[in-house]
Design a protein around this motif. Sequence first.
Motif, PDB file in Angstrom:
ATOM      1  N   LEU A  63     -29.911 -20.537 -15.863  1.00 32.73           N
ATOM      2  CA  LEU A  63     -29.978 -19.291 -15.098  1.00 32.73           C
ATOM      3  C   LEU A  63     -31.395 -18.763 -14.958  1.00 32.73           C
ATOM      4  CD1 LEU A  63     -26.924 -19.459 -15.858  1.00 32.73           C
ATOM      5  CD2 LEU A  63     -26.975 -16.963 -16.123  1.00 32.73           C
ATOM      6  N   SER A  64     -32.343 -19.320 -15.682  1.00 33.78           N
ATOM      7  CA  SER A  64     -33.687 -18.735 -15.727  1.00 33.78           C
ATOM      8  C   SER A  64     -34.482 -19.037 -14.466  1.00 33.78           C
ATOM      9  CB  SER A  64     -34.443 -19.241 -16.949  1.00 33.78           C
ATOM     10  OG  SER A  64     -34.638 -20.639 -16.876  1.00 33.78           O
ATOM     11  N   THR A  65     -35.459 -18.176 -14.195  1.00 31.23           N
ATOM     12  CA  THR A  65     -36.353 -18.339 -13.060  1.00 31.23           C
ATOM     13  C   THR A  65     -37.614 -17.533 -13.348  1.00 31.23           C
ATOM     14  OG1 THR A  65     -36.487 -18.235 -10.634  1.00 31.23           O
ATOM     15  CG2 THR A  65     -35.382 -16.406 -11.736  1.00 31.23           C
ATOM     16  N   SER A  66     -38.401 -17.278 -12.336  1.00 33.65           N
ATOM     17  CA  SER A  66     -39.587 -16.441 -12.496  1.00 33.65           C
ATOM     18  C   SER A  66     -39.723 -15.539 -11.283  1.00 33.65           C
ATOM     19  CB  SER A  66     -40.853 -17.289 -12.665  1.00 33.65           C
ATOM     20  OG  SER A  66     -41.125 -18.026 -11.485  1.00 33.65           O
ATOM     21  N   VAL A  67     -40.275 -14.361 -11.506  1.00 33.17           N
ATOM     22  CA  VAL A  67     -40.547 -13.409 -10.431  1.00 33.17           C
ATOM     23  C   VAL A  67     -41.950 -12.850 -10.638  1.00 33.17           C
ATOM     24  CG1 VAL A  67     -39.964 -11.149  -9.463  1.00 33.17           C
ATOM     25  CG2 VAL A  67     -38.146 -12.767  -9.995  1.00 33.17           C
ATOM     26  N   ILE A  72     -38.135 -15.023 -16.416  1.00 34.44           N
ATOM     27  CA  ILE A  72     -36.975 -14.190 -16.715  1.00 34.44           C
ATOM     28  C   ILE A  72     -35.770 -15.085 -16.975  1.00 34.44           C
ATOM     29  CG2 ILE A  72     -37.769 -12.125 -15.520  1.00 34.44           C
ATOM     30  CD1 ILE A  72     -36.159 -12.946 -13.079  1.00 34.44           C
ATOM     31  N   SER A  73     -34.864 -14.611 -17.808  1.00 31.92           N
ATOM     32  CA  SER A  73     -33.759 -15.450 -18.281  1.00 31.92           C
ATOM     33  C   SER A  73     -32.594 -15.510 -17.306  1.00 31.92           C
ATOM     34  CB  SER A  73     -33.258 -14.941 -19.637  1.00 31.92           C
ATOM     35  OG  SER A  73     -32.667 -13.664 -19.499  1.00 31.92           O
ATOM     36  N   SER A 100     -34.644  -7.004 -24.160  1.00 31.95           N
ATOM     37  CA  SER A 100     -33.692  -7.674 -25.054  1.00 31.95           C
ATOM     38  C   SER A 100     -32.903  -8.747 -24.340  1.00 31.95           C
ATOM     39  CB  SER A 100     -32.738  -6.650 -25.676  1.00 31.95           C
ATOM     40  OG  SER A 100     -31.775  -6.202 -24.741  1.00 31.95           O
ATOM     41  N   ARG A 101     -32.783  -8.624 -23.017  1.00 30.35           N
ATOM     42  CA  ARG A 101     -32.041  -9.617 -22.230  1.00 30.35           C
ATOM     43  C   ARG A 101     -32.980 -10.530 -21.440  1.00 30.35           C
ATOM     44  NH1 ARG A 101     -29.133  -7.860 -25.582  1.00 30.35           N
ATOM     45  NH2 ARG A 101     -26.926  -7.314 -25.306  1.00 30.35           N
ATOM     46  N   GLY A 102     -34.280 -10.437 -21.745  1.00 31.20           N
ATOM     47  CA  GLY A 102     -35.238 -11.373 -21.192  1.00 31.20           C
ATOM     48  C   GLY A 102     -35.537 -11.216 -19.720  1.00 31.20           C
ATOM     49  N   ARG A 357     -24.965 -11.734 -16.198  1.00 30.46           N
ATOM     50  CA  ARG A 357     -25.170 -13.097 -16.696  1.00 30.46           C
ATOM     51  C   ARG A 357     -23.856 -13.871 -16.728  1.00 30.46           C
ATOM     52  NH1 ARG A 357     -29.123 -15.430 -19.536  1.00 30.46           N
ATOM     53  NH2 ARG A 357     -30.099 -13.423 -19.980  1.00 30.46           N
ATOM     54  N   GLY A 358     -22.821 -13.244 -17.241  1.00 32.78           N
ATOM     55  CA  GLY A 358     -21.529 -13.919 -17.320  1.00 32.78           C
ATOM     56  C   GLY A 358     -20.981 -14.279 -15.956  1.00 32.78           C
ATOM     57  N   GLY A 359     -21.141 -13.371 -14.989  1.00 26.70           N
ATOM     58  CA  GLY A 359     -20.643 -13.639 -13.647  1.00 26.70           C
ATOM     59  C   GLY A 359     -21.423 -14.738 -12.946  1.00 26.70           C
ATOM     60  N   ILE A 360     -22.734 -14.767 -13.150  1.00 30.46           N
ATOM     61  CA  ILE A 360     -23.559 -15.822 -12.567  1.00 30.46           C
ATOM     62  C   ILE A 360     -23.148 -17.170 -13.139  1.00 30.46           C
ATOM     63  CG2 ILE A 360     -25.907 -16.760 -12.385  1.00 30.46           C
ATOM     64  CD1 ILE A 360     -26.879 -13.794 -12.610  1.00 30.46           C
TER      65      ILE A 360
END
Length: 396
Positions: A63-67, A72-73, A100-102, A357-360
């Motif tokens: 799920l991680s990427t960058s902006v 970001i997680s 806390s959620r990155g 996160r769970g839905g993704i």
Amino acid sequence: MSNPWFETVLEAQRRAKKRLPKSVYSSLVAGSEKGVTLADNVEAFSEIGFAPHVVGAHADRELSTSVMGQEISLPVIISPTGVQAVDKEGEVAVARAAASRGTAMGLSSFASRAIEDVTAVNDSIFFQAYWLNSREDILRRAERARAAGAKGLIVTTDWSFSMGRDWGSPEIPEKVDVKALLKLAPEIAMRPRYLWDWFNKGKPVIPDLTAPNVVDQGQKGPTFFGAYGQWMQTAPPSWEDLAWLREQWDGPFMVKGITRLDDARRAVDIGATAISVSNHGGNNLDGTPASIRMLGPIADAVGHDVEVLLDGGVRRGSDVVKAVALGARAVMIGRAYLWGLAANGQAGVENVLDIMRGGIDSALMGLGRKSIHELTRDDLVMPEGFEKRFGHDAVR
């Protein structure tokens, strides 16, 4: 005591409505005029379906990427919103939750907490700049943000002077003093938990409805409405103004509020790092189509030149997946996390991010994708005419 955990963003909204005084809650749900754009932002997601696989799902999904240079997680960041006095810790609580959620957080110029307090608890902060007062004032605020550790600048352009609301504007005091408290007493009395939460060791902790980030560090900022009044009296920026600010800020730079192809291209031309396809959550020109309707054409046109984000109407992880499949690097959420903050403070914001996160993850599994980076339009079922493409785009 009931379980503080909630399973959906709409449950967070229900709890926020139950806890907050009517005026405070109204400020979180109001939109311009009739609310056509406000409603379409949310409802448009329901018009997009999925084309799932039933065999071959991956056991683990990425799920991680960058902006704007920040890892970001998950492809969800916090959109900047003004004075967050639905919780006594306001933006600091939101920043802690995001850390806390990155993930990263956009901090509003009209925030109720100083940028130095916010960057102290989250290393991935983007400072949002309104075009307020002179160029020198704007640059001084940007430099203060840079000194505080802000990693990027967000220039918000998608908020017009439209203040009309068919359901009426919420009653928000200019400042919280005895007179204001007496006026709001009937509302507050109906929400005893909200009143209790503002007490600390027997003494009331009164929210300071000021804007500390529109002045120099250490100075007392104007009231929120004082800052808003200054903004209304400042001439809106031109593309030349934005190009000037881009030259002054050598870090990541986002233009927020893009809805047209030609404006997207202009943002690329001035050297923007990112753009946000946004209509300010329905608080701009009512009748503007939902952000998700405009996302695909804009991402197709400039997605190879600039990071494209979506802001508007995201309520669940599957909405995020739809946006990413249409070309978004990530989405920005506003009302969703504010409802979480109102429902349960920092833990409520963390709860909302966990729901996302769970839905993704669930949607990726159903689509047979191992990573959000594999998502394409082939994963979606879209009705004819769903996307809105307007504004001439000079093909490069």
